[in-house]
Design a protein around this motif. Structure first.
Motif, short mmCIF file in Angstrom:
data_model
loop_
_atom_site.label_atom_id
_atom_site.label_comp_id
_atom_site.label_asym_id
_atom_site.label_seq_id
_atom_site.Cartn_x
_atom_site.Cartn_y
_atom_site.Cartn_z
N GLY A 1 10.18 -11.55 31.03
CA GLY A 1 10.55 -10.86 29.81
C GLY A 1 11.79 -10.02 30.03
N VAL A 2 12.57 -9.89 28.96
CA VAL A 2 13.75 -9.04 28.95
C VAL A 2 13.60 -8.08 27.78
N VAL A 3 13.72 -6.80 28.06
CA VAL A 3 13.74 -5.79 27.00
C VAL A 3 15.08 -5.09 27.10
N ARG A 4 15.79 -5.05 26.00
CA ARG A 4 17.11 -4.41 25.98
C ARG A 4 17.05 -3.19 25.08
N ILE A 5 17.51 -2.07 25.62
CA ILE A 5 17.58 -0.83 24.87
C ILE A 5 19.03 -0.37 24.86
#
Length: 182
Positions: free
Chosen positions: A57-61
């Protein structure tokens, strides 16, 4: 085996830190707060999570914006405590609470009030309960364009499988800093 890292983009390049997500994070909001703390300003922060040979998974903030999420295999991630954090109702395209049966769908516990036999009620309960399990699709979910502007196209992201975190870091030019926390 899991691996999770935070990559924060700064003026000097990428900075990496590992994190014990389960110790610090219970919700996506907690994860976003943790990521924002890793950025000295409102820089881009990526949370990369990988379960060996199962999913990533990739979470971008980006500053105070809502997190953008991509999960390579929602069904595999749903069986993981890390994955449960990422698989929000919005990401799965359902309204909050869809997985909870409504009160009208619940069957009588004693099976005697409406004259139906117990076998029929058990079948009804299985039918109403089975919908939530099918609500998590096999395959990718989320924003596959989450890394487009950073050099990883949607097509490239969807093609990644094993060791995806390392391949993403290489494409970003952050493989050396990622290896320091691995």
């Amino acid at each position: 085996m899991y691996f999770a890292a935070l990559l924060a983009r700064t003026e000097d390049g990428w900075e990496a830190s590992d994190t014990e997500l389960l110790d610090n994070v219970e919700t996506l909001s907690d994860l976003a707060d943790l990521a924002r703390e890793a950025a000295p300003e409102e820089d881009t922060v990526l949370v990369l999570i990988e379960q060996e040979d199962a999913w990533f998974g990739v979470v971008r903030i980006d500053g105070e914006e809502d997190p953008r999420i991509y999960v390579s295999d929602a069904a595999a991630a749903a069986r993981s405590s890390y994955g449960e954090i990422l698989l929000t109702d919005e990401l799965l395209g359902r309204e909050p609470g869809d997985d909870v049966p409504d009160l009208d769908a619940l069957v009588d516990l004693d099976g005697t009030e409406d004259g139906e036999d117990e076998d029929t009620e058990e079948d009804d309960a299985e039918e109403s309960g089975g919908a939530s399990a099918e609500a998590v699709p096999h395959g990718p979910v989320g924003d596959a364009g989450v890394l487009d502007d950073l050099g990883v196209s949607e097509k490239e992201l969807k093609a990644l499988s094993t060791d995806a975190v390392t391949e993403i870091a290489e494409a970003l030019g952050a493989s050396e800093v990622l290896e320091t926390v691995r």
